[in-house]
Design a protein around this motif. Structure first.
Motif, PDB file in Angstrom:
ATOM      1  N   ILE A  25       0.848  -1.197   0.000  1.00 57.98           N
ATOM      2  CA  ILE A  25       0.000   0.000   0.000  1.00 57.98           C
ATOM      3  C   ILE A  25       0.884   1.247   0.000  1.00 57.98           C
ATOM      4  O   ILE A  25       0.658   2.172  -0.780  1.00 57.98           O
ATOM      5  N   ASN A  26       1.899   1.265   0.863  1.00 60.89           N
ATOM      6  CA  ASN A  26       2.784   2.426   0.937  1.00 60.89           C
ATOM      7  C   ASN A  26       3.490   2.704  -0.388  1.00 60.89           C
ATOM      8  O   ASN A  26       3.673   3.866  -0.765  1.00 60.89           O
ATOM      9  N   GLU A  27       3.891   1.663  -1.109  1.00 57.82           N
ATOM     10  CA  GLU A  27       4.546   1.852  -2.411  1.00 57.82           C
ATOM     11  C   GLU A  27       3.612   2.539  -3.399  1.00 57.82           C
ATOM     12  O   GLU A  27       4.023   3.460  -4.120  1.00 57.82           O
ATOM     13  N   ILE A  28       2.368   2.095  -3.441  1.00 61.12           N
ATOM     14  CA  ILE A  28       1.386   2.705  -4.353  1.00 61.12           C
ATOM     15  C   ILE A  28       1.125   4.149  -3.957  1.00 61.12           C
ATOM     16  O   ILE A  28       1.090   5.043  -4.814  1.00 61.12           O
ATOM     17  N   VAL A  29       0.968   4.395  -2.650  1.00 64.51           N
ATOM     18  CA  VAL A  29       0.717   5.758  -2.165  1.00 64.51           C
ATOM     19  C   VAL A  29       1.871   6.691  -2.553  1.00 64.51           C
ATOM     20  O   VAL A  29       1.648   7.802  -3.042  1.00 64.51           O
ATOM     21  N   GLU A  30       3.096   6.247  -2.395  1.00 63.67           N
ATOM     22  CA  GLU A  30       4.245   7.098  -2.738  1.00 63.67           C
ATOM     23  C   GLU A  30       4.296   7.402  -4.233  1.00 63.67           C
ATOM     24  O   GLU A  30       4.577   8.529  -4.636  1.00 63.67           O
ATOM     25  N   THR A  31       4.020   6.410  -5.065  1.00 73.03           N
ATOM     26  CA  THR A  31       3.974   6.634  -6.513  1.00 73.03           C
ATOM     27  C   THR A  31       2.858   7.610  -6.852  1.00 73.03           C
ATOM     28  O   THR A  31       3.038   8.536  -7.656  1.00 73.03           O
ATOM     29  N   THR A  32       1.698   7.437  -6.239  1.00 71.75           N
ATOM     30  CA  THR A  32       0.550   8.318  -6.489  1.00 71.75           C
ATOM     31  C   THR A  32       0.869   9.744  -6.059  1.00 71.75           C
ATOM     32  O   THR A  32       0.533  10.697  -6.784  1.00 71.75           O
ATOM     33  N   LEU A  33       1.512   9.923  -4.919  1.00 69.63           N
ATOM     34  CA  LEU A  33       1.888  11.271  -4.471  1.00 69.63           C
ATOM     35  C   LEU A  33       2.808  11.951  -5.472  1.00 69.63           C
ATOM     36  O   LEU A  33       2.641  13.134  -5.797  1.00 69.63           O
ATOM     37  N   ARG A  34       3.786  11.210  -5.977  1.00 69.90           N
ATOM     38  CA  ARG A  34       4.738  11.766  -6.946  1.00 69.90           C
ATOM     39  C   ARG A  34       4.018  12.176  -8.235  1.00 69.90           C
ATOM     40  O   ARG A  34       4.206  13.285  -8.744  1.00 69.90           O
TER      41      ARG A  34
END
Length: 186
Positions: A25-34
């Motif tokens: 989940i954290n990996e997807i969230v970080e990509t989405t934020l970028r």
């Protein structure tokens, strides 16, 4: 075989911070934020569509317009149809899944929230989700909030500022906090 954390998340199973797969989940969230930072600095609606397609992993049809800023914390569980218009400053918390069918209008500052937490203080940090479905030709007024698990019916209208916690039948206008039926559309 046990389900992947993303399947469990979308199915509404409680997800806790100590889940061994929480890093997905954290990996997807970080990509989405970028990608969201780039989207919100876009100069054309075409560029917004391209970046939103990357965020959602689904092609956004060229007939759809999204005005930045646009906010999402996850993005992978958003599906947007054709001829959709999403105005400025909308926020989609989509870990439970958001489906927007064709020809939907979404006013500025609308919040679509699929995420919630248990009432038990000892388990409050857990995440519990329910999907949102907005059917064809619905119109969501400025500043409205749609809560987890709600379906907005075809051709229905959500009045500006409404907080929608229950399903809205087809061809219906709702408004208020909590939203109640105002009238039907003939």
């Amino acid at each position: 075989m046990s389900k992947d954390i993303l399947e469990r998340l979308k199915a509404g199973e409680p997800i806790r911070l100590n889940d061994p797969e929480y890093s997905k989940i954290n990996e997807i969230v970080e990509t989405t934020l970028r990608l969201s930072r780039k989207l919100n600095n876009s100069e054309t609606t075409s560029e917004v569509r391209d970046l939103l397609s990357k965020i959602t992993d689904n092609a956004i049809d060229e007939s759809t317009t999204v005005f930045p800023p646009f906010y999402t914390n996850f993005g992978k569980f958003i599906t947007i149809g054709k001829n959709v218009f999403i105005n400025h400053a909308c926020s989609f918390l989509d870990m439970g899944g958001i489906t927007i069918e064709d020809e939907v209008l979404i006013g500025p500052k609308v919040n679509l929230i699929t995420e919630n937490h248990p009432l038990d203080p000892e388990d409050r940090r857990a995440l519990v989700t329910k999907p949102i479905l907005i059917k064809k030709k619905a119109w969501i007024g400025a500043g409205a909030t749609i809560l987890p698990g709600v379906t907005v019916g075809e051709n229905s209208v959500i009045a500006a500022g409404a907080v929608v916690s229950k399903d809205v039948p087809d061809h219906t206008i709702v408004g208020g906090i909590p939203a109640k039926i105002i009238k039907t559309i003939s």
